[in-house]
Design a protein around this motif. Sequence first.
Motif, PDB file in Angstrom:
ATOM      1  N   ASP A 295       0.823  -1.209   0.000  1.00 23.05           N
ATOM      2  CA  ASP A 295       0.000   0.000   0.000  1.00 23.05           C
ATOM      3  C   ASP A 295       0.861   1.265   0.000  1.00 23.05           C
ATOM      4  OD1 ASP A 295      -2.247  -1.566  -0.016  1.00 23.05           O
ATOM      5  OD2 ASP A 295      -2.788  -1.195   2.081  1.00 23.05           O
TER       6      ASP A 295
ATOM      7  N   GLY B 209       3.565   1.568  -1.602  1.00 26.63           N
ATOM      8  CA  GLY B 209       4.261   1.664  -2.880  1.00 26.63           C
ATOM      9  C   GLY B 209       5.691   1.196  -2.846  1.00 26.63           C
ATOM     10  N   GLN B 210       6.103   0.527  -1.775  1.00 29.49           N
ATOM     11  CA  GLN B 210       7.509   0.145  -1.648  1.00 29.49           C
ATOM     12  C   GLN B 210       7.929  -0.927  -2.652  1.00 29.49           C
ATOM     13  OE1 GLN B 210       7.150  -0.542   2.717  1.00 29.49           O
ATOM     14  NE2 GLN B 210       9.050   0.614   2.834  1.00 29.49           N
TER      15      GLN B 210
ATOM     16  N   GLY C 223       6.379  -1.147  -5.687  1.00 32.55           N
ATOM     17  CA  GLY C 223       5.979  -0.692  -7.014  1.00 32.55           C
ATOM     18  C   GLY C 223       4.764  -1.457  -7.516  1.00 32.55           C
ATOM     19  N   ASP C 224       4.664  -1.617  -8.834  1.00 31.11           N
ATOM     20  CA  ASP C 224       3.577  -2.393  -9.423  1.00 31.11           C
ATOM     21  C   ASP C 224       3.858  -3.876  -9.245  1.00 31.11           C
ATOM     22  OD1 ASP C 224       2.315  -0.065 -10.279  1.00 31.11           O
ATOM     23  OD2 ASP C 224       3.382  -0.074 -12.204  1.00 31.11           O
TER      24      ASP C 224
ATOM     25  N   ILE D 267       8.695   7.635  -0.298  1.00 33.34           N
ATOM     26  CA  ILE D 267       8.305   6.299   0.158  1.00 33.34           C
ATOM     27  C   ILE D 267       9.331   5.838   1.172  1.00 33.34           C
ATOM     28  CG2 ILE D 267       7.875   3.904  -0.510  1.00 33.34           C
ATOM     29  CD1 ILE D 267       7.217   4.891  -3.292  1.00 33.34           C
TER      30      ILE D 267
END
Length: 331
Positions: free
Chosen positions: A133, A135-136, A138-139, A264
């Motif tokens: 959540d 974003g650590q 990434g996708d 992040i």
Amino acid sequence: MTAPRPQIGLVGAGVIAQAHLPNLLRLGDVLVYSEVGAPELVATFGGQVVDSLDELLERVDVVDVVVPTYAHAEVVRAALAAGKDVISEKPLARSDEDADDLVRRAHEAGRQLYPAHVVRYFPEYVRLKHAVDAGQLGDLAVLRFVRSGAFPTRSAWFADPELSGGIIMDQMIHDLDIARWIAGDVVRVSAVHVRKGDVEHPVEAAHVLLTHASGAISHVAGVWGPDHLPFVTEYSVTGTLGSLSHDSRAERNYVAELVDAEGIGGDMPEVDPAEDPYFLEIREYLGAFQGGATPRVSAEDGATAVHIVNAALRSVATGQPVDLPETQVHA
């Protein structure tokens, strides 16, 4: 003025009741009804035995259902019809139709219903959720989950796939739910399954491949093996910025390769592993019943997990992938 302790009804006295009852007693007064085992359970942990489900429903504020899988729907329906908020041990029901019906009945009755997907409360999975959540990672691209342990021979119904759903429904539903919690809705399910051995030495295993709407892929593996097989959990999740893995056998317990991108934080959130996840789960649900925050798992999540499991069972039966254009069950 101190608020009165809630009156909680526990229906069922099997092994999982041993995880629920002590934590329920920390939060309220508990009545227990079960056709088998209630006096022994109460003698060990506390509470009060009642003689019938009707008596329990008359006397309690909320109900916690821990009967065998095939009986979940019947007991949850009775509790909702009596106007009670309900916790149901996973899976919410054995069939898609029953799971959807329970969600509908809860909304129509204006009652809260939460499935006990307790793995969402284990610290290693909470850390994974926070990392994703934030974003650590990434996708997300690839997620792998493994859960293994001894075959549950304590009750005969576990070995009957019509009653229990086998390893995919009873054990692997935890990781299938976590995969969806982490990577989002599932649009395709493929699965293979094997059962070997005899009544005294059964072994069961399955692999389930999930394609998420995001394009990420989850591989979930489960094993029920010999009595001496230790209980083990693992995951490895990789995205465009890094990966995070967990192995319950490792002394260090976590191996992380995360990018400390601008904005992040690279540090993992602090989670206290000493707190019992069953207590955290039950406390969150009872808090919601009393007007508190919405829990991290909903009745719709429970029904969706049942849909994913039954899609995997259909894939096993047909040898073909099963498409689920809308796995999210809506109220």
